[in-house]
Design a protein around this motif. Sequence first.
Motif, PDB file in Angstrom:
ATOM      1  N   PRO A   1       0.795  -1.224   0.000  1.00 58.99           N
ATOM      2  CA  PRO A   1       0.000   0.000   0.000  1.00 58.99           C
ATOM      3  C   PRO A   1       0.832   1.281   0.000  1.00 58.99           C
ATOM      4  CG  PRO A   1      -0.793  -1.512   1.693  1.00 58.99           C
ATOM      5  CD  PRO A   1       0.482  -2.080   1.134  1.00 58.99           C
ATOM      6  N   SER A   2       2.131   1.173   0.282  1.00 63.09           N
ATOM      7  CA  SER A   2       2.956   2.385   0.284  1.00 63.09           C
ATOM      8  C   SER A   2       3.035   3.022  -1.105  1.00 63.09           C
ATOM      9  CB  SER A   2       4.361   2.095   0.829  1.00 63.09           C
ATOM     10  OG  SER A   2       5.078   1.288  -0.084  1.00 63.09           O
ATOM     11  N   ILE A   3       2.744   2.269  -2.176  1.00 64.16           N
ATOM     12  CA  ILE A   3       2.771   2.862  -3.517  1.00 64.16           C
ATOM     13  C   ILE A   3       1.686   3.916  -3.680  1.00 64.16           C
ATOM     14  CG2 ILE A   3       3.714   0.762  -4.573  1.00 64.16           C
ATOM     15  CD1 ILE A   3       0.892   0.655  -6.043  1.00 64.16           C
ATOM     16  N   LEU A   4       0.638   3.836  -2.857  1.00 66.64           N
ATOM     17  CA  LEU A   4      -0.470   4.781  -2.962  1.00 66.64           C
ATOM     18  C   LEU A   4      -0.004   6.212  -2.689  1.00 66.64           C
ATOM     19  CD1 LEU A   4      -3.183   2.728  -1.069  1.00 66.64           C
ATOM     20  CD2 LEU A   4      -2.845   2.900  -3.550  1.00 66.64           C
ATOM     21  N   GLU A   5       0.997   6.348  -1.830  1.00 67.13           N
ATOM     22  CA  GLU A   5       1.503   7.673  -1.478  1.00 67.13           C
ATOM     23  C   GLU A   5       2.137   8.383  -2.666  1.00 67.13           C
ATOM     24  OE1 GLU A   5       4.154   6.982   1.777  1.00 67.13           O
ATOM     25  OE2 GLU A   5       2.595   5.959   2.936  1.00 67.13           O
ATOM     26  N   SER A   6       2.670   7.643  -3.608  1.00 71.72           N
ATOM     27  CA  SER A   6       3.364   8.248  -4.741  1.00 71.72           C
ATOM     28  C   SER A   6       2.476   8.450  -5.959  1.00 71.72           C
ATOM     29  CB  SER A   6       4.569   7.384  -5.137  1.00 71.72           C
ATOM     30  OG  SER A   6       4.117   6.123  -5.602  1.00 71.72           O
ATOM     31  N   MET A   7       1.203   8.059  -5.857  1.00 75.78           N
ATOM     32  CA  MET A   7       0.303   8.142  -7.006  1.00 75.78           C
ATOM     33  C   MET A   7      -0.575   9.382  -6.938  1.00 75.78           C
ATOM     34  SD  MET A   7      -0.918   4.204  -7.346  1.00 75.78           S
ATOM     35  CE  MET A   7      -2.101   4.653  -8.585  1.00 75.78           C
ATOM     36  N   GLU A   8      -0.882   9.914  -8.095  1.00 71.15           N
ATOM     37  CA  GLU A   8      -1.869  10.987  -8.185  1.00 71.15           C
ATOM     38  C   GLU A   8      -3.244  10.371  -7.929  1.00 71.15           C
ATOM     39  OE1 GLU A   8      -1.830  14.378  -8.930  1.00 71.15           O
ATOM     40  OE2 GLU A   8       0.301  14.174  -8.534  1.00 71.15           O
ATOM     41  N   PRO A   9      -4.124  11.074  -7.201  1.00 68.46           N
ATOM     42  CA  PRO A   9      -5.467  10.531  -6.973  1.00 68.46           C
ATOM     43  C   PRO A   9      -6.167  10.195  -8.293  1.00 68.46           C
ATOM     44  CG  PRO A   9      -5.091  12.438  -5.589  1.00 68.46           C
ATOM     45  CD  PRO A   9      -3.914  12.339  -6.533  1.00 68.46           C
ATOM     46  N   GLY A  10      -6.750   9.012  -8.350  1.00 69.37           N
ATOM     47  CA  GLY A  10      -7.492   8.574  -9.528  1.00 69.37           C
ATOM     48  C   GLY A  10      -6.653   8.098 -10.687  1.00 69.37           C
ATOM     49  N   SER A  11      -5.329   8.098 -10.530  1.00 73.41           N
ATOM     50  CA  SER A  11      -4.484   7.650 -11.637  1.00 73.41           C
ATOM     51  C   SER A  11      -4.449   6.128 -11.683  1.00 73.41           C
ATOM     52  CB  SER A  11      -3.060   8.209 -11.496  1.00 73.41           C
ATOM     53  OG  SER A  11      -2.432   7.683 -10.344  1.00 73.41           O
ATOM     54  N   PRO A  12      -4.232   5.560 -12.874  1.00 74.05           N
ATOM     55  CA  PRO A  12      -4.184   4.097 -12.978  1.00 74.05           C
ATOM     56  C   PRO A  12      -2.993   3.536 -12.210  1.00 74.05           C
ATOM     57  CG  PRO A  12      -3.769   5.134 -15.107  1.00 74.05           C
ATOM     58  CD  PRO A  12      -4.027   6.228 -14.124  1.00 74.05           C
ATOM     59  N   PHE A  13      -3.147   2.312 -11.776  1.00 69.45           N
ATOM     60  CA  PHE A  13      -2.074   1.663 -11.038  1.00 69.45           C
ATOM     61  C   PHE A  13      -1.003   1.171 -11.990  1.00 69.45           C
ATOM     62  CE2 PHE A  13      -5.627   1.482  -8.196  1.00 69.45           C
ATOM     63  CZ  PHE A  13      -5.049   1.741  -6.978  1.00 69.45           C
ATOM     64  N   PRO A  14       0.259   1.233 -11.542  1.00 64.56           N
ATOM     65  CA  PRO A  14       1.312   0.614 -12.354  1.00 64.56           C
ATOM     66  C   PRO A  14       0.966  -0.858 -12.545  1.00 64.56           C
ATOM     67  CG  PRO A  14       2.256   1.819 -10.484  1.00 64.56           C
ATOM     68  CD  PRO A  14       0.765   1.785 -10.297  1.00 64.56           C
ATOM     69  N   GLU A  15       1.211  -1.386 -13.719  1.00 62.43           N
ATOM     70  CA  GLU A  15       0.815  -2.768 -14.041  1.00 62.43           C
ATOM     71  C   GLU A  15       1.309  -3.778 -13.020  1.00 62.43           C
ATOM     72  OE1 GLU A  15      -1.546  -5.272 -15.857  1.00 62.43           O
ATOM     73  OE2 GLU A  15      -1.369  -3.218 -16.494  1.00 62.43           O
ATOM     74  N   GLU A  16       2.558  -3.641 -12.561  1.00 65.54           N
ATOM     75  CA  GLU A  16       3.089  -4.613 -11.605  1.00 65.54           C
ATOM     76  C   GLU A  16       2.414  -4.511 -10.255  1.00 65.54           C
ATOM     77  OE1 GLU A  16       5.610  -0.942 -11.535  1.00 65.54           O
ATOM     78  OE2 GLU A  16       4.922  -2.254 -13.111  1.00 65.54           O
ATOM     79  N   ALA A  17       1.964  -3.335  -9.859  1.00 68.77           N
ATOM     80  CA  ALA A  17       1.289  -3.172  -8.577  1.00 68.77           C
ATOM     81  C   ALA A  17      -0.123  -3.742  -8.631  1.00 68.77           C
ATOM     82  CB  ALA A  17       1.238  -1.704  -8.181  1.00 68.77           C
ATOM     83  N   ALA A  18      -0.794  -3.561  -9.735  1.00 71.39           N
ATOM     84  CA  ALA A  18      -2.186  -3.993  -9.852  1.00 71.39           C
ATOM     85  C   ALA A  18      -2.310  -5.510  -9.973  1.00 71.39           C
ATOM     86  CB  ALA A  18      -2.838  -3.336 -11.053  1.00 71.39           C
ATOM     87  N   THR A  19      -1.283  -6.183 -10.410  1.00 64.85           N
ATOM     88  CA  THR A  19      -1.386  -7.617 -10.625  1.00 64.85           C
ATOM     89  C   THR A  19      -0.842  -8.429  -9.470  1.00 64.85           C
ATOM     90  OG1 THR A  19       0.696  -7.630 -11.836  1.00 64.85           O
ATOM     91  CG2 THR A  19      -1.334  -7.424 -13.127  1.00 64.85           C
TER      92      THR A  19
END
Length: 117
Positions: free
Chosen positions: A97-115
Amino acid sequence: MGLNTEYPFTLPKGFVDDEGTLHRQGVMRLATARDEIEPLRDNRVKDNEAYATVIVLARVVTELGTVRVNTATIEKMFASDYRYLQDFYRVINFGDPSILESMEPGSPFPEEAATVG
């Protein structure tokens, strides 16, 4: 430091309620074993296994603007928002879940994180 069990999210497009109000901000909690087991008893899942995801998301999305979240809410979401919630679920429950901190709200997840998971 305790375990974080709730995570805020911003839907890419947003849910439009019956009055035409757009809701993008929400909160999802970590899933329990019961959240994943209970849907298997539902007749809608017996008819269509994919419906289990709708039920699980309706259980773990605790807030979505001012909308009361239930299976009908999840069913009416735009496909991109539904996919976003599926990915968000996988990240907070099975990924990092720490990847959430580096993402813009509503942006798609990096492919490796989502899978992950």
